[in-house]
Design a protein around this motif. Sequence first.
Motif, mmCIF file in Angstrom:
data_model
loop_
_atom_site.group_PDB
_atom_site.id
_atom_site.type_symbol
_atom_site.label_atom_id
_atom_site.label_comp_id
_atom_site.label_asym_id
_atom_site.label_seq_id
_atom_site.Cartn_x
_atom_site.Cartn_y
_atom_site.Cartn_z
ATOM 1 N N LEU A 130 -5.667 -5.052 -2.775
ATOM 2 C CA LEU A 130 -5.699 -3.542 -3.716
ATOM 3 C C LEU A 130 -5.023 -3.337 -4.436
ATOM 4 C CD1 LEU A 130 -4.336 -0.818 -2.085
ATOM 5 C CD2 LEU A 130 -1.850 -2.416 -1.775
ATOM 6 N N GLU A 144 -9.892 2.483 -8.715
ATOM 7 C CA GLU A 144 -9.731 4.113 -8.503
ATOM 8 C C GLU A 144 -8.732 4.480 -9.540
ATOM 9 O OE1 GLU A 144 -6.649 6.365 -5.617
ATOM 10 O OE2 GLU A 144 -8.382 4.737 -4.396
ATOM 11 N N PHE A 145 -8.369 4.087 -10.286
ATOM 12 C CA PHE A 145 -7.677 5.010 -11.358
ATOM 13 C C PHE A 145 -8.651 4.971 -11.897
ATOM 14 C CE2 PHE A 145 -2.774 3.069 -10.652
ATOM 15 C CZ PHE A 145 -2.419 4.098 -10.183
ATOM 16 N N SER A 167 -10.192 8.325 -11.730
ATOM 17 C CA SER A 167 -9.753 9.181 -11.385
ATOM 18 C C SER A 167 -10.324 10.358 -12.261
ATOM 19 C CB SER A 167 -8.569 9.068 -11.482
ATOM 20 O OG SER A 167 -7.938 9.664 -11.086
ATOM 21 N N GLU A 187 2.485 6.372 -7.860
ATOM 22 C CA GLU A 187 1.329 7.710 -8.578
ATOM 23 C C GLU A 187 2.396 9.060 -8.714
ATOM 24 O OE1 GLU A 187 -1.122 8.067 -4.599
ATOM 25 O OE2 GLU A 187 -3.163 6.682 -5.986
ATOM 26 N N ARG A 204 0.928 -1.035 -0.113
ATOM 27 C CA ARG A 204 0.097 0.072 -0.083
ATOM 28 C C ARG A 204 1.182 1.325 0.319
ATOM 29 N NH1 ARG A 204 -5.484 1.508 -0.026
ATOM 30 N NH2 ARG A 204 -5.938 -1.078 0.406
ATOM 31 N N GLU A 212 -8.896 -2.941 -6.032
ATOM 32 C CA GLU A 212 -9.374 -1.434 -4.842
ATOM 33 C C GLU A 212 -8.512 -0.372 -5.716
ATOM 34 O OE1 GLU A 212 -7.766 1.551 -1.361
ATOM 35 O OE2 GLU A 212 -8.182 -0.431 -0.910
ATOM 36 N N LYS A 213 -6.939 -0.404 -6.145
ATOM 37 C CA LYS A 213 -6.476 0.874 -7.125
ATOM 38 C C LYS A 213 -6.422 1.211 -8.443
ATOM 39 C CE LYS A 213 -4.480 2.661 -3.402
ATOM 40 N NZ LYS A 213 -5.285 4.413 -3.601
ATOM 41 N N THR A 222 -11.210 -1.242 -15.609
ATOM 42 C CA THR A 222 -10.803 -0.694 -16.239
ATOM 43 C C THR A 222 -9.484 -0.281 -17.554
ATOM 44 O OG1 THR A 222 -9.151 -0.261 -14.031
ATOM 45 C CG2 THR A 222 -8.577 1.040 -15.181
ATOM 46 N N VAL A 224 2.385 1.568 -3.459
ATOM 47 C CA VAL A 224 1.512 2.436 -4.814
ATOM 48 C C VAL A 224 0.783 4.331 -4.640
ATOM 49 C CG1 VAL A 224 -1.379 3.048 -4.819
ATOM 50 C CG2 VAL A 224 -0.473 0.722 -3.770
ATOM 51 N N GLN A 225 1.437 4.772 -2.647
ATOM 52 C CA GLN A 225 1.868 5.783 -3.528
ATOM 53 C C GLN A 225 3.045 6.702 -4.042
ATOM 54 O OE1 GLN A 225 1.725 7.161 0.927
ATOM 55 N NE2 GLN A 225 0.242 6.507 1.193
#
Length: 310
Positions: free
Chosen positions: A95, A102-103, A106, A58, A51, A98-99, A136, A54-55
């Motif tokens: 995860l 989210e992408f 976005s 980005e 996790r 989720e991501k 996605t 992931v930051q």
Amino acid sequence: MNKWLWDQVNSIYERLLSEEVTGTPTHVAVIQDGNRRYARQQGDEAHQGHRAGVQTTEQVLEWCYQIGIKELTLYTFSTENFKRPDKENEPLFDLLCEKLREFADSEQVHEKEVQIRVIGAINRLPERVQNAITYTTTQTQDYNQFVLNIALAYGGRSQLLKAARNIAEDVEAGDIRPEAIDIGMIENKLYERPIRDVDLIIRTGGGERTSNFLPWHANGNEAAVFFSTPYWPEFSKKDFLRGIRTYEHRQNSWKRTRARRALALLHSLKTQELPKARAIATQFQHSLPVSERSDKNNPATTDSAETTTD
């Protein structure tokens, strides 16, 4: 050194690196190594390291936009990773779901027209991850300003083997002739959509190997490689720019080598080969030190060295 002073030093160094960047790779591929070791270092579970990673992902996307990179491929989950225990992989799969979604939703992704692709043996992933991938990729499939490839259940040799088998089946079925097999055909069989040749591979976490990552597009293009010590969650813009600088040095070295070879060959080539050699020498000689560049007496830049016959 206190934190404030250290941050100031890093900021100055980052600015200097940014000013040094004069050439930008088109396609950067990253092996995101060190998430689990980072978590252990922090006293956390492995999934917390992922996790945190992931930051960084980005941030790297933003850095790519800033300097004009057109394609980024992230080695996120290899075929070897299936050997890890479920208690470690299942939170990672959650995860990813989720991501990915989210992408896909976005605003930044849609404003910058980022096309997200997933490469690898997707059918080996849990159904919930496959559904997130479909969502996605469908949401972003019409974009072409920037391409983000996410390598999941990926193995470079496995991809090459699959492509070879598909071509063999087409030959056996009589759909193609063996002599018609070329580079373009192999590339079309590797992935659903074309991937640019890789200019730079970055690996974090201190490892010094490319781990079977995009062998066709990286090794075939003689990609530059930058091995970075920090774990992926600790990877900074300073580290990223150092990788870009490695690519630039690799390109300059390649140009110098081409120029030197061309200049060395000019005096021994046959007449009909001189125009091609002269073109290579002229194209790349600016990358040589001034003392090595050809002058008016050099056959690379004058017509007097070329003999013609009627």
